[in-house]
Design a protein around this motif. Sequence first.
Motif, PDB file in Angstrom:
ATOM      1  N   PHE A  91     -56.971  32.966  30.424  1.00  0.00           N
ATOM      2  CA  PHE A  91     -55.566  33.405  30.353  1.00  0.00           C
ATOM      3  C   PHE A  91     -55.307  34.457  29.272  1.00  0.00           C
ATOM      4  O   PHE A  91     -54.195  34.959  29.172  1.00  0.00           O
ATOM      5  CB  PHE A  91     -54.650  32.199  30.112  1.00  0.00           C
ATOM      6  N   LEU A 131     -55.139  33.868  26.148  1.00  0.00           N
ATOM      7  CA  LEU A 131     -54.307  33.240  25.127  1.00  0.00           C
ATOM      8  C   LEU A 131     -55.167  32.829  23.947  1.00  0.00           C
ATOM      9  O   LEU A 131     -56.193  32.166  24.115  1.00  0.00           O
ATOM     10  CB  LEU A 131     -53.595  32.010  25.697  1.00  0.00           C
ATOM     11  N   TRP A 167     -47.679  26.199  24.390  1.00  0.00           N
ATOM     12  CA  TRP A 167     -48.084  26.192  25.796  1.00  0.00           C
ATOM     13  C   TRP A 167     -48.398  24.778  26.247  1.00  0.00           C
ATOM     14  O   TRP A 167     -48.932  23.971  25.480  1.00  0.00           O
ATOM     15  CB  TRP A 167     -49.323  27.073  26.016  1.00  0.00           C
ATOM     16  N   HIS A 172     -41.699  31.064  40.147  1.00  0.00           N
ATOM     17  CA  HIS A 172     -40.967  32.259  39.717  1.00  0.00           C
ATOM     18  C   HIS A 172     -39.751  32.484  40.610  1.00  0.00           C
ATOM     19  O   HIS A 172     -38.683  32.886  40.133  1.00  0.00           O
ATOM     20  CB  HIS A 172     -41.888  33.478  39.749  1.00  0.00           C
ATOM     21  N   VAL A 229     -48.173  30.813  33.633  1.00  0.00           N
ATOM     22  CA  VAL A 229     -48.755  32.038  33.093  1.00  0.00           C
ATOM     23  C   VAL A 229     -49.862  32.507  34.031  1.00  0.00           C
ATOM     24  O   VAL A 229     -50.758  31.734  34.355  1.00  0.00           O
ATOM     25  CB  VAL A 229     -49.354  31.781  31.698  1.00  0.00           C
ATOM     26  N   THR A 287     -53.346  34.115  35.163  1.00  0.00           N
ATOM     27  CA  THR A 287     -54.642  34.312  34.528  1.00  0.00           C
ATOM     28  C   THR A 287     -54.896  35.806  34.368  1.00  0.00           C
ATOM     29  O   THR A 287     -54.165  36.653  34.893  1.00  0.00           O
ATOM     30  CB  THR A 287     -55.767  33.704  35.372  1.00  0.00           C
ATOM     31  N   PRO A 293     -45.091  27.598  29.706  1.00  0.00           N
ATOM     32  CA  PRO A 293     -44.421  27.508  28.408  1.00  0.00           C
ATOM     33  C   PRO A 293     -44.132  26.037  28.084  1.00  0.00           C
ATOM     34  O   PRO A 293     -43.722  25.281  28.962  1.00  0.00           O
ATOM     35  CB  PRO A 293     -43.111  28.282  28.620  1.00  0.00           C
ATOM     36  N   LEU A 333     -43.022  34.358  25.324  1.00  0.00           N
ATOM     37  CA  LEU A 333     -43.516  33.892  26.613  1.00  0.00           C
ATOM     38  C   LEU A 333     -44.246  34.976  27.382  1.00  0.00           C
ATOM     39  O   LEU A 333     -45.003  34.691  28.301  1.00  0.00           O
ATOM     40  CB  LEU A 333     -42.345  33.373  27.455  1.00  0.00           C
ATOM     41  N   ARG A 382     -45.650  37.479  29.845  1.00  0.00           N
ATOM     42  CA  ARG A 382     -45.602  37.610  31.297  1.00  0.00           C
ATOM     43  C   ARG A 382     -45.299  36.313  32.000  1.00  0.00           C
ATOM     44  O   ARG A 382     -45.116  36.279  33.209  1.00  0.00           O
ATOM     45  CB  ARG A 382     -46.936  38.155  31.799  1.00  0.00           C
ATOM     46  N   ALA A 383     -45.254  35.200  31.271  1.00  0.00           N
ATOM     47  CA  ALA A 383     -45.093  33.900  31.920  1.00  0.00           C
ATOM     48  C   ALA A 383     -43.681  33.613  32.357  1.00  0.00           C
ATOM     49  O   ALA A 383     -43.450  32.939  33.343  1.00  0.00           O
ATOM     50  CB  ALA A 383     -45.552  32.793  30.965  1.00  0.00           C
ATOM     51  N   SER A 384     -42.693  34.066  31.592  1.00  0.00           N
ATOM     52  CA  SER A 384     -41.385  33.455  31.721  1.00  0.00           C
ATOM     53  C   SER A 384     -40.526  33.999  32.825  1.00  0.00           C
ATOM     54  O   SER A 384     -39.770  33.279  33.447  1.00  0.00           O
ATOM     55  CB  SER A 384     -40.633  33.611  30.400  1.00  0.00           C
TER      56      SER A 384
END
Length: 377
Positions: free
Chosen positions: A33, A35, A58, A83, A96, A98, A116, A195, A197-199
């Motif tokens: 990811f 991260l 996370w 989403h 999130v 990958t 998140p 956050l 690109r995740a949120s």
Amino acid sequence: MTSSDARSSSSSASHAGAQPGVGPNPVDLERDFGLSVSSLVAHPGGFESEGWVADGTWFVKVWRQELSPAAPDPVPGRLGILHELRKLGLPVPAPVPTLSGSLHAIWNARPYAVFPYIDGRPAADTDWRQSARALRQVHDAVPPSALREMDKATSSSDAPPASDLGPTAAPGPASALGPASALGPASALGPASALGRASGLGEHQDANAVLALPVGGFDESDVHQLAVRLDHPWIADRSDELAAAIDRLDDAVRRAERRPARRVLCHTDFTSLNLIVDSDDRIAAILDWDQAVLAPREHDLWIAAETRHLEGYLTEYGAQDLNIDQLEYALLSRALRDLTARVLGDVDRPGVQTWGFDRLARLVDDLARFRPFCTGF
């Protein structure tokens, strides 16, 4: 996410393919990811997954079962719709991606995803009003025009399309839900900069969103597997009781199929453990959309029977004109499915009583309490 990523009938028992207490490490998250985290702390999981919190930022969800290449839906948990649900104004944490653009990665042959982390508490029985209002918002999230398009895209059923069977529920206390922010704003997921690109933060409600969801049916093949295992030592002394319940489920299916009901976006596992409540007692997140479908609203409203406030819950939701056959099916199906999963998986023997037999024992009383909110029986 928090420990709410679990079913009301959750168990810490391990499943095949799982190694309890062992999960991805910081190297895995960096590789898959991108991260950078320093530590992962085990977090209570659910019947179908385990969880870890990474640096308090996370939530790492690992499904207990290994991913089968032959599975009809290779992406676990229908992650792709999350989403879209946020775009509809629902408080839903999105996964999130990958580094390769997938919504999940593989660890030890098991799929895992990163979300998140949401600071809050699982809903309690005292939060039944917020739960009822949140459920009504879920059912109202997709407008009838979009539901019709979803019907065309996903269903060959002869059931009438979404908008042809009258209103979802009567105007009432729950109809004044207001905007999604009333249930917990998107910002409850944390600042957008954290956050990345995740949120999907900052997304506006999209009334034209079309979700790629299956139409919920009445497939009870798992329960029918139990019908040939009634000699299992956990249930052998109550095999006649279970055989009668399975027969009643089959009869409820036949009646429900003869009385088509309006389909809406259904979560199907709207238990308190899947609702996160913030410090202001608002619903900050609705978790675990693994079983989301287009289905009659009754396939969610069975949850009112899990509270101590069934009538109040339905009133807060604004329920009227419910279909008693769909409710009977939903109540029986949930009890028997939860019982079946435990018996056939040889896990959580106490749950066989709590989530199976206890629910069956109160079925008649529950249906009697639902009836004032139903018509056509």
